[in-house]
Design an enzyme around this catalytic site. Structure first.
Site, PDB file in Angstrom:
ATOM      1  N   TYR A   1      10.336 -15.095 -33.187  1.00 35.49           N
ATOM      2  CA  TYR A   1       9.910 -15.561 -31.866  1.00 35.49           C
ATOM      3  C   TYR A   1       8.915 -16.713 -32.028  1.00 35.49           C
ATOM      4  O   TYR A   1       9.043 -17.754 -31.380  1.00 35.49           O
ATOM      5  CB  TYR A   1       9.274 -14.403 -31.088  1.00 35.49           C
ATOM      6  CG  TYR A   1       8.775 -14.788 -29.716  1.00 35.49           C
ATOM      7  CD1 TYR A   1       9.604 -14.684 -28.600  1.00 35.49           C
ATOM      8  CD2 TYR A   1       7.481 -15.274 -29.525  1.00 35.49           C
ATOM      9  CE1 TYR A   1       9.152 -15.043 -27.342  1.00 35.49           C
ATOM     10  CE2 TYR A   1       7.020 -15.642 -28.281  1.00 35.49           C
ATOM     11  CZ  TYR A   1       7.860 -15.519 -27.181  1.00 35.49           C
ATOM     12  OH  TYR A   1       7.420 -15.879 -25.932  1.00 35.49           O
TER      13      TYR A   1
ATOM     14  N   LEU B   1      -0.953   1.294   3.565  1.00 32.83           N
ATOM     15  CA  LEU B   1      -0.107   2.448   3.870  1.00 32.83           C
ATOM     16  C   LEU B   1      -0.963   3.603   4.373  1.00 32.83           C
ATOM     17  O   LEU B   1      -2.093   3.773   3.942  1.00 32.83           O
ATOM     18  CB  LEU B   1       0.617   2.921   2.607  1.00 32.83           C
ATOM     19  CG  LEU B   1       1.693   2.024   2.021  1.00 32.83           C
ATOM     20  CD1 LEU B   1       2.147   2.567   0.674  1.00 32.83           C
ATOM     21  CD2 LEU B   1       2.876   1.937   2.977  1.00 32.83           C
TER      22      LEU B   1
ATOM     23  N   GLU C   1       9.468   6.147  -4.573  1.00 30.39           N
ATOM     24  CA  GLU C   1       9.148   5.300  -5.725  1.00 30.39           C
ATOM     25  C   GLU C   1       7.689   5.490  -6.110  1.00 30.39           C
ATOM     26  O   GLU C   1       6.900   5.996  -5.314  1.00 30.39           O
ATOM     27  CB  GLU C   1       9.438   3.830  -5.369  1.00 30.39           C
ATOM     28  CG  GLU C   1       8.651   3.369  -4.154  1.00 30.39           C
ATOM     29  CD  GLU C   1       9.092   1.999  -3.651  1.00 30.39           C
ATOM     30  OE1 GLU C   1      10.293   1.776  -3.473  1.00 30.39           O
ATOM     31  OE2 GLU C   1       8.191   1.159  -3.446  1.00 30.39           O
TER      32      GLU C   1
ATOM     33  N   LYS D   1       3.762   4.959  -6.674  1.00 34.23           N
ATOM     34  CA  LYS D   1       2.704   4.159  -6.072  1.00 34.23           C
ATOM     35  C   LYS D   1       1.810   3.678  -7.214  1.00 34.23           C
ATOM     36  O   LYS D   1       1.129   4.468  -7.860  1.00 34.23           O
ATOM     37  CB  LYS D   1       1.901   4.988  -5.081  1.00 34.23           C
ATOM     38  CG  LYS D   1       0.846   4.175  -4.371  1.00 34.23           C
ATOM     39  CD  LYS D   1       0.275   4.943  -3.200  1.00 34.23           C
ATOM     40  CE  LYS D   1      -0.574   4.054  -2.309  1.00 34.23           C
ATOM     41  NZ  LYS D   1      -1.696   3.437  -2.999  1.00 34.23           N
TER      42      LYS D   1
ATOM     43  N   ASP E   1      -1.166   2.023  -9.114  1.00 34.28           N
ATOM     44  CA  ASP E   1      -2.583   1.886  -8.802  1.00 34.28           C
ATOM     45  C   ASP E   1      -3.104   0.578  -9.387  1.00 34.28           C
ATOM     46  O   ASP E   1      -3.817   0.570 -10.384  1.00 34.28           O
ATOM     47  CB  ASP E   1      -3.329   3.097  -9.377  1.00 34.28           C
ATOM     48  CG  ASP E   1      -4.721   3.209  -8.790  1.00 34.28           C
ATOM     49  OD1 ASP E   1      -4.997   2.513  -7.792  1.00 34.28           O
ATOM     50  OD2 ASP E   1      -5.523   3.975  -9.336  1.00 34.28           O
TER      51      ASP E   1
ATOM     52  N   GLU F   1       2.283  -5.229  -7.347  1.00 34.23           N
ATOM     53  CA  GLU F   1       0.966  -4.942  -7.891  1.00 34.23           C
ATOM     54  C   GLU F   1       0.808  -5.615  -9.248  1.00 34.23           C
ATOM     55  O   GLU F   1       1.732  -5.597 -10.064  1.00 34.23           O
ATOM     56  CB  GLU F   1       0.773  -3.443  -8.131  1.00 34.23           C
ATOM     57  CG  GLU F   1       0.983  -2.580  -6.928  1.00 34.23           C
ATOM     58  CD  GLU F   1      -0.218  -2.561  -6.002  1.00 34.23           C
ATOM     59  OE1 GLU F   1      -0.015  -2.890  -4.825  1.00 34.23           O
ATOM     60  OE2 GLU F   1      -1.322  -2.213  -6.437  1.00 34.23           O
TER      61      GLU F   1
ATOM     62  N   TYR G   1       7.795  -4.432  -5.552  1.00 37.31           N
ATOM     63  CA  TYR G   1       8.509  -3.410  -4.780  1.00 37.31           C
ATOM     64  C   TYR G   1       8.865  -3.877  -3.374  1.00 37.31           C
ATOM     65  O   TYR G   1       9.642  -3.267  -2.702  1.00 37.31           O
ATOM     66  CB  TYR G   1       7.682  -2.119  -4.674  1.00 37.31           C
ATOM     67  CG  TYR G   1       6.231  -2.400  -4.307  1.00 37.31           C
ATOM     68  CD1 TYR G   1       5.876  -2.802  -3.038  1.00 37.31           C
ATOM     69  CD2 TYR G   1       5.228  -2.299  -5.259  1.00 37.31           C
ATOM     70  CE1 TYR G   1       4.566  -3.091  -2.715  1.00 37.31           C
ATOM     71  CE2 TYR G   1       3.905  -2.590  -4.948  1.00 37.31           C
ATOM     72  CZ  TYR G   1       3.585  -2.979  -3.667  1.00 37.31           C
ATOM     73  OH  TYR G   1       2.294  -3.286  -3.362  1.00 37.31           O
TER      74      TYR G   1
ATOM     75  N   LYS H   1       9.807   5.427   1.578  1.00 42.34           N
ATOM     76  CA  LYS H   1      10.157   4.350   2.509  1.00 42.34           C
ATOM     77  C   LYS H   1      11.496   4.622   3.169  1.00 42.34           C
ATOM     78  O   LYS H   1      12.396   5.154   2.505  1.00 42.34           O
ATOM     79  CB  LYS H   1      10.279   3.012   1.759  1.00 42.34           C
ATOM     80  CG  LYS H   1       9.011   2.566   1.107  1.00 42.34           C
ATOM     81  CD  LYS H   1       9.194   1.296   0.287  1.00 42.34           C
ATOM     82  CE  LYS H   1       7.832   0.886  -0.257  1.00 42.34           C
ATOM     83  NZ  LYS H   1       7.912  -0.182  -1.249  1.00 42.34           N
TER      84      LYS H   1
ATOM     85  N   LYS I   1       0.083  11.388  -1.838  1.00 45.84           N
ATOM     86  CA  LYS I   1      -0.862  11.423  -2.960  1.00 45.84           C
ATOM     87  C   LYS I   1      -0.719  12.736  -3.709  1.00 45.84           C
ATOM     88  O   LYS I   1      -0.746  13.807  -3.095  1.00 45.84           O
ATOM     89  CB  LYS I   1      -2.292  11.283  -2.438  1.00 45.84           C
ATOM     90  CG  LYS I   1      -2.566   9.943  -1.773  1.00 45.84           C
ATOM     91  CD  LYS I   1      -2.721   8.858  -2.821  1.00 45.84           C
ATOM     92  CE  LYS I   1      -3.121   7.548  -2.225  1.00 45.84           C
ATOM     93  NZ  LYS I   1      -4.528   7.288  -2.189  1.00 45.84           N
TER      94      LYS I   1
ATOM     95  N   CYS J   1     -35.288  15.214  14.498  1.00 48.46           N
ATOM     96  CA  CYS J   1     -36.186  15.151  15.654  1.00 48.46           C
ATOM     97  C   CYS J   1     -36.804  16.497  16.006  1.00 48.46           C
ATOM     98  O   CYS J   1     -37.640  16.578  16.907  1.00 48.46           O
ATOM     99  CB  CYS J   1     -35.457  14.571  16.863  1.00 48.46           C
ATOM    100  SG  CYS J   1     -34.176  15.650  17.503  1.00 48.46           S
TER     101      CYS J   1
ATOM    102  N   CYS K   1     -27.201  18.543  17.630  1.00 50.36           N
ATOM    103  CA  CYS K   1     -28.521  18.235  18.174  1.00 50.36           C
ATOM    104  C   CYS K   1     -28.301  17.690  19.582  1.00 50.36           C
ATOM    105  O   CYS K   1     -27.642  16.669  19.748  1.00 50.36           O
ATOM    106  CB  CYS K   1     -29.217  17.184  17.312  1.00 50.36           C
ATOM    107  SG  CYS K   1     -30.688  16.503  18.101  1.00 50.36           S
TER     108      CYS K   1
HETATM  109  S1  IVH Z   1       4.770  -0.655   0.020  1.00 46.20           S
HETATM  110  C1  IVH Z   1       3.432  -2.820   4.239  1.00 46.20           C
HETATM  111  N1  IVH Z   1       5.154   0.343  -2.353  1.00 46.20           N
HETATM  112  O1  IVH Z   1      -0.496   0.620  -2.092  1.00 46.20           O
HETATM  113  C2  IVH Z   1       2.823  -2.257   2.993  1.00 46.20           C
HETATM  114  N2  IVH Z   1       2.936  -0.283  -1.751  1.00 46.20           N
HETATM  115  O2  IVH Z   1      -2.217   2.051  -0.271  1.00 46.20           O
HETATM  116  C3  IVH Z   1       3.914  -1.781   2.113  1.00 46.20           C
HETATM  117  N3  IVH Z   1       1.287   0.037  -3.518  1.00 46.20           N
HETATM  118  O3  IVH Z   1      -1.161  -2.142  -0.050  1.00 46.20           O
HETATM  119  C4  IVH Z   1       3.417  -1.367   0.796  1.00 46.20           C
HETATM  120  N4  IVH Z   1       2.680   0.827  -5.029  1.00 46.20           N
HETATM  121  O4  IVH Z   1      -0.780  -2.539  -2.562  1.00 46.20           O
HETATM  122  C5  IVH Z   1       4.241  -0.144  -1.490  1.00 46.20           C
HETATM  123  N5  IVH Z   1       5.658   1.214  -4.427  1.00 46.20           N
HETATM  124  C6  IVH Z   1       4.764   0.714  -3.578  1.00 46.20           C
HETATM  125  C7  IVH Z   1       3.390   0.581  -3.917  1.00 46.20           C
HETATM  126  C8  IVH Z   1       2.506   0.075  -2.956  1.00 46.20           C
HETATM  127  C9  IVH Z   1       1.416   0.497  -4.770  1.00 46.20           C
HETATM  128  C10 IVH Z   1       0.009  -0.387  -2.908  1.00 46.20           C
HETATM  129  C11 IVH Z   1       0.099  -1.611  -2.028  1.00 46.20           C
HETATM  130  C12 IVH Z   1      -0.411  -1.168  -0.687  1.00 46.20           C
HETATM  131  C13 IVH Z   1      -1.240   0.019  -1.062  1.00 46.20           C
HETATM  132  C14 IVH Z   1      -1.427   0.965   0.107  1.00 46.20           C
END
Ligand code: IVH
Length: 672
Positions: A37, A84, A114, A116, A118, A174, A226, A290, A314, A411, A424
């Site tokens: 590479y 969200l 899917e 989430k 962080d 992200e 995403y 979603k 969560k 008070c 109170c």
């Molecule tokens: S969809 C209209 N999908 O979580 C907003 N968000 O707590 C649609 N996030 O602001 C967001 N993974 O930054 C979506 N698979 C995922 C995600 C995701 C992380 C974040 C995103 C959002 C925040 C909300």
């Protein structure tokens, strides 16, 4: 080698390197050795040294980070970046499904589950297949242009693989620091005597904010996409389809998602993901569920903060165990007394915690919490820590019961029980007033910067502020004698207070702290009544009829304003010059803003109608073609303008293409 040969070789090498970058960084399956590479890369770099114009912005050499920047310029998100709503149990998740299906009685939506991620949310725009710019979320409407930093991220393609490339593809996702890289970075920082980052998200945010892209290039950030922002020249009809398009484009996406048809499917997918996510190289804090079909998402739309077609789920929050030392009784803005535990400081989900809410005395009884107990903490909704359980095995017998106080700690008034709440009843209680002012000044309420807790305490304790309206009558002489208050900060505070008068009805309604009225309800009331006096004149039934305001909020608002104490507060705020009207909705910039159109030939609709549509979308229509014309719209039997367009190099589009532009604008408007 001639220049021509060099150009050909360069383009072949760049293509080859992109392929290996993708295999290495995105798929984690290298096809060649590092040495091989490096040889390709060195050859590419040498060619660019000899012929500098070969180093185009999408060349693989452009990732090392350019010169430091003076600051970030703002980017307006054409489609706002929302957040969200959260759920914490399957029951709540099914509540989301019920709401979706109630709103779509004739449809059978499917769902996608899917991970989430962080990380830090970003938006990236590709024009004609090339990386154009990228931005942070900012306040959802406007973010920072962090293109120079994003360019250094190896998993972010600078060129899409789609053929032909779409005119505009805006992806949402992200940026993150892989868990391993985060640990490594912190080890290095500690070795250098620098403070470690609390968690990978902070490390990512801190890195993206760097003005020197060379520092960013040294940290192995990655991205995952995403979602979609504005799209032109590409269509997509579902989330599942979107993931196929991302893969085809070479854009990294979550390595798995689940398509679900029922609640049973959903609960299985959510459970499967909880296992799956443990093997992922990045931190996840839940699942995102979603609605799969984008057509249905458009029908569902959004609330002020979040889409109605998606929700976060969560997973069991992190826990920490610590020693409960004392209990304080905090007075809230409506006089409710909340028991708050003071504990030995402990690290929990990203920060050190030494106080946690016990919610109310009913909860204290139910959990059996005593002073001196070892307790488990969780961060509810990731922010406010709460005591969730007692470690009974660790009891020594010397623990003491938590006894509700008889008198208000602020008070001294005798407290009364209202159901499970201890209150109170003194409306002039300084404890209540302090809590109310803190809420009133909050960023999402009247946003008075610089009005912190210690200042509020001093102003109330000295009797200088006896109601929120008194804030608007403060002078430099009032502020200067206060602790830690210089001339400059006093002047800044006064101007922040002055500024806050203009926030508008929605923020004011939220800032008043009416029970049950959150930001969304305040927005709904403000946009319905437009002026506070109309809301004051409305009956409980009228208030309840406002969309999204139910009987609980309706009654609470009506009761609040019937009370002469609150009416007097509102009058004083009005006399102080606080704006009592809703702000007009932000004028959206049409997507054809700045574009000039000329029309020729016969179209399927009257010309006036088409002119009107272009204007609605922000465009201009002129009579004759010039260099400045953006597009010539050609119908049947176009006239001499077609030739003119050819002469000036003006792009010619059909009526159908114009319709697509207008349609994109309409969708943008619906989304805004
Ligand atoms: S969809 C209209 N999908 O979580 C907003 N968000 O707590 C649609 N996030 O602001 C967001 N993974 O930054 C979506 N698979 C995922 C995600 C995701 C992380 C974040 C995103 C959002 C925040 C909300």
């Amino acid at each position: 080698m001639t220049k021509e040969e060099a150009t050909r070789r360069h383009s072949r090498l760049a293509e080859e390197i992109r392929k290996h970058d993708y295999a290495y960084y995105v798929e984690a399956k290298p096809l060649i050795s590092d040495a091989e590479y490096d040889a390709l890369y060195d050859e590419l770099r040498d060619l660019e040294r000899r012929y500098p114009d070969l180093a185009t912005p999408d060349s693989p050499t452009q990732r090392v980070g350019g010169a430091p920047q003076p600051g970030f310029s703002p980017v307006v998100h054409r489609v706002p970046m929302q957040s969200l709503d959260n759920t914490y149990s399957l029951g709540e998740l099914f509540g989301f499904v019920d709401r979706v299906e109630r709103a779509l009685p004739k449809e059978s939506p499917t769902y996608v589950v899917e991970p989430k991620i962080d990380g830090v949310s970003i938006s990236v725009v590709y024009r004609n297949g090339l990386f154009d710019h990228g931005a942070t979320r900012g306040d959802g409407q406007t973010g920072d242009d962090i293109s120079a930093n994003l360019r250094t991220i190896r998993t972010l393609p600078l060129r899409l693989r789609l053929r032909p490339p779409p005119e505009r593809l805006e992806v949402r996702g992200e940026a993150y620091l892989p868990t391993k890289a985060f640990e490594e970075l912190n080890r290095e920082r500690s070795a250098r005597g620098e403070p470690p980052f609390a968690n990978p998200r902070n490390a990512t945010a801190g890195t993206l904010k760097q003005l020197d892209p060379r520092i960013v290039a040294q940290r192995p950030l990655a991205v995952i996409f995403y979602g979609a922002g504005e799209l032109r020249g590409i269509t997509c009809d579902s989330q599942d389809h979107w993931y196929r398009l991302l893969a085809e484009s070479g854009l990294p996406a979550p390595s798995r998602h689940w398509v679900c048809r029922s609640k049973e499917d959903l609960s299985e997918a959510v459970e499967a993901l909880d296992d799956f996510r443990k093997g992922l190289p990045y931190a996840t804090d839940g699942a995102v569920v979603k609605v799969n079909e984008w057509r249905l998402c458009r029908i569902l739309g959004s609330t002020a903060k979040a889409p109605r077609w998606a929700i976060a789920y969560k997973y069991g929050a992190e826990r920490a165990r610590t020693h409960l030392l004392r209990v304080l009784f905090q007075v809230g803005r409506t006089g409710v007394i909340t028991p708050v535990a003071e504990m030995e400081p402990v690290f929990l989900a990203g920060s050190t915690v030494s106080r946690a809410t016990l919610h109310n005395f009913e909860e204290v009884k139910r959990k059996g919490v005593r002073i001196g107990d070892w307790v488990y903490l969780e961060k509810a909704g990731e922010v406010i820590p709460a005591v969730v359980e007692v470690d009974r095995m660790a009891r020594t017998g010397r623990e003491e019961e938590i006894v509700p106080p008889e008198r208000c700690p602020a008070c001294g008034t005798s407290l009364c029980w209202e159901g499970i709440f201890l209150r109170c009843p003194n409306r002039k209680c300084p404890g209540q007033l302090k809590a109310l002012i803190r809420h009133f000044a909050r960023r999402n309420a009247m946003d008075i910067e610089g009005l912190g807790e210690s200042l509020v305490n001093q102003l109330v304790d000295k009797g200088r502020v006896q109601d929120v309206a008194d804030l608007y009558h403060l002078s430099l002489e009032d502020l200067l004698p206060l602790e830690r208050m210089g001339k400059k900060s006093a002047a800044n505070l006064l101007s922040a207070i002055e500024e806050s008068k203009k926030r508008g009805l929605a923020r004011l309604l939220f800032g008043l702290g009416i029970p049950h009225v959150g930001e969304t309800a305040a927005e709904a009331l403000a946009s319905h009544f437009e002026r506070l006096d109309r809301l004051l004149a409305a009956s409980e039934e009228e208030i309840e009829r406002v969309p999204t305001i139910g009987p609980i909020i309706g009654k609470s608002v009506a009761d609040y304003f019937q009370d002469s104490f609150h009416r007097a507060r509102v009058d004083r705020l009005r006399q102080s010059g606080v704006r009592m009207e809703a702000k007009p909705p932000l004028r959206r910039q049409g997507m054809l803003q700045g574009k000039t159109f000329v029309i020729t030939g016969t179209l399927s609709e009257p010309r006036e109608r088409i002119v009107e549509k272009i204007r609605e979308a922000g465009g201009k229509v002129t009579e004759s073609v010039s260099r400045k014309t953006s597009f010539l719209v050609a119908g049947e039997e176009p006239g001499s303008k077609l030739k003119q367009a050819g002469k000036h190099g003006v792009p010619v589009i059909s009526e159908a293409e114009l319709a697509r532009l207008l349609d994109a604008d309409r969708k943008d408007r619906d989304a805004t």
